[in-house]
Design an enzyme around this catalytic site. Structure first.
Site, short mmCIF file in Angstrom:
data_model
loop_
_atom_site.label_atom_id
_atom_site.label_comp_id
_atom_site.label_asym_id
_atom_site.label_seq_id
_atom_site.Cartn_x
_atom_site.Cartn_y
_atom_site.Cartn_z
N TYR A 151 0.85 -1.19 0.00
CA TYR A 151 0.00 0.00 0.00
C TYR A 151 0.89 1.24 0.00
O TYR A 151 1.87 1.32 0.73
CB TYR A 151 -0.89 0.02 1.25
N GLU A 239 -3.69 7.70 -3.74
CA GLU A 239 -3.67 6.43 -3.03
C GLU A 239 -3.58 5.29 -4.04
O GLU A 239 -4.36 5.22 -4.99
CB GLU A 239 -4.94 6.28 -2.20
#
Length: 430
Positions: A151, A239
């Site tokens: 991530y 993101e």
């Protein structure tokens, strides 16, 4: 319509920094709301146009186009992804009966049939309304094997006065779950916005994400490209989940989400033009025409405020006094009398509204402008529901004179507590 708890989350995000760096509490689950949200394919195109590594893809709006796209990709396997803003697409259900908003196939002949069951039908996920959201476009992309998922995000954080890199070697899942269960696996790098990202910071983040050898350099290079994109497009958040590596030794941004601050619109017109508003409530789009921000709730007391923090406080204090907010409408800063009138039109159009509470703190806002707008709206719209007004700040005495001399049935309040009690009482009398 949003529940009160969900709306508080939306409102808090209007006022505070993005969710990953915010303090967690039992009452609030933070989800980005204020900023422009792009579809996945739009975010990926921005990335690709700026040198970031993404899968090859096409965006289609017919089943025949989907089949042609699959042929052009000439990939071992393709993935079809419904393009809606809500999360949880993979576990969603279409009104056509098809299960799943994400499908993998190695047979190009199947692509047309899958797309036919997706395009034009509503997809219901855990984040959509119960009736789902209509899918107008499908992304047909090259499917790449992922040997490891991480991530990575870049956020604008107030407490650090600038951008922060956030990463975890555990990607492909809800990052908030990782933060709650394994906080030691969340890594952050504060960036000096004047100096920019340093090679050492990109390398350190890549290493913390678990990239080694030549992949560490590749990952660091992608991180720097993402940071440059973040600045270039005035993003508040970039993101990537998953930010993954393939068996062939590539580092790829497999899924992307980019948010933008409304204040960037004047110099990012091409990007903001991508937002068609098709997934908004009609009343939200109508409010946006007048530079107003609207969130619908499930109560019966309309809230008319300026500023997200004040909106949260107003909704909370109504609830604490036994009432339920029906919505809130945020005027923002440079308000004009005409906007006040349009705001009242929007609030009174909601059949659930049985009272209106106006709560304005005039810093930038001139209270006299608000008062003139209120009296004009009351007269021209022939307001039928109780109206409670609390004004404080710039030119408040003139505003109070305008209201008191109007001859209209407007209930004044001395503070927010007083306003909430009077608004709740006015509904209870019915």
């Amino acid at each position: 319509m949003a529940s009160l708890a969900a709306a508080r989350a939306l409102l808090r995000d209007l006022a505070l920094r993005p969710r990953l760096l915010a303090a967690r509490s039992q009452a609030v689950h933070l989800t980005p709301r204020r900023w422009l949200n792009l579809q996945e394919y739009q975010s990926k195109k921005l990335m690709a146009d700026n040198g970031v590594k993404v899968q090859r893809f096409f965006v289609v709006d017919t089943a025949n186009e989907a089949q042609e796209a699959a042929k052009k990709l000439n990939a071992k396997e393709v993935v079809l992804k419904a393009q809606i803003l809500a999360g949880g697409r993979g576990k969603g259900v279409f009104s056509s009966g098809l299960k799943g908003g994400v499908h993998l196939t190695k047979d190009p002949k199947v692509v047309r049939q899958l797309a036919k069951q997706m395009i034009g039908y509503n997809l219901t996920t855990k984040q959509t309304p119960k009736e789902g959201v209509k899918v107008n476009k499908v992304m047909v992309a090259e499917a790449l094997n992922i040997s490891r998922e991480t991530y990575f995000a870049i956020l604008m954080d107030r407490s650090c006065n600038g951008p922060v890199l956030v990463g975890s070697p555990q990607g492909g899942m809800d990052i908030e779950e990782v933060a709650a269960s394994s906080p030691e696996l969340i890594f952050k790098e504060q960036i000096d916005i004047m100096e920019g990202i340093k090679d050492s910071q990109a390398q350190r983040m890549a290493e913390n994400l678990g990239f080694h050898g030549h992949l560490k350099n590749k990952a660091a290079d992608e991180i720097k490209k993402l940071y440059n994109l973040f600045l270039k497009i005035d993003a508040t958040q970039v993101e990537v989940n998953p930010f993954g590596e393939t068996p062939e030794g590539q580092v790829v941004c497999f899924d992307a989400k980019i948010n933008f601050d409304d204040n960037a619109e004047f110099r990012q017109k091409d990007i903001f033009a991508m937002d068609d508003g098709s997934e908004n409530e009609p009343i939200e789009n109508e409010a946006a025409k007048y530079d107003l921000k609207y969130i619908g709730l499930d109560g019966n007391i309309a809230c008319f405020v300026n500023g997200a923090g004040l909106a949260m406080a107003t909704c909370d204090i109504i609830f604490l006094n036994g009432g339920k907010p029906a919505n809130f409408l945020d005027l923002g800063g440079g308000v004009q009398e005409s906007q006040v009138y349009q705001a009242f039109k929007l609030l009174t159009a909601d059949p659930k509204v049985e009272a209106i509470l106006v709560n304005i703190f005039g810093g930038i806002v001139n209270c006299a402008i608000i008062a003139n707008g209120i009296t004009k709206a009351c007269r021209e719209l022939e307001l039928k529901v109780p109206l409670v007004v609390r004004l404080e700040g710039t030119n408040v005495h003139e505003a109070q004179r305008i209201l008191s001399s109007s001859g209209l049935p407007i209930t004044s309040a001395v503070d927010l507590e007083d306003a909430a009690k009077k608004a709740v009482a006015s509904v209870a009398k019915k």
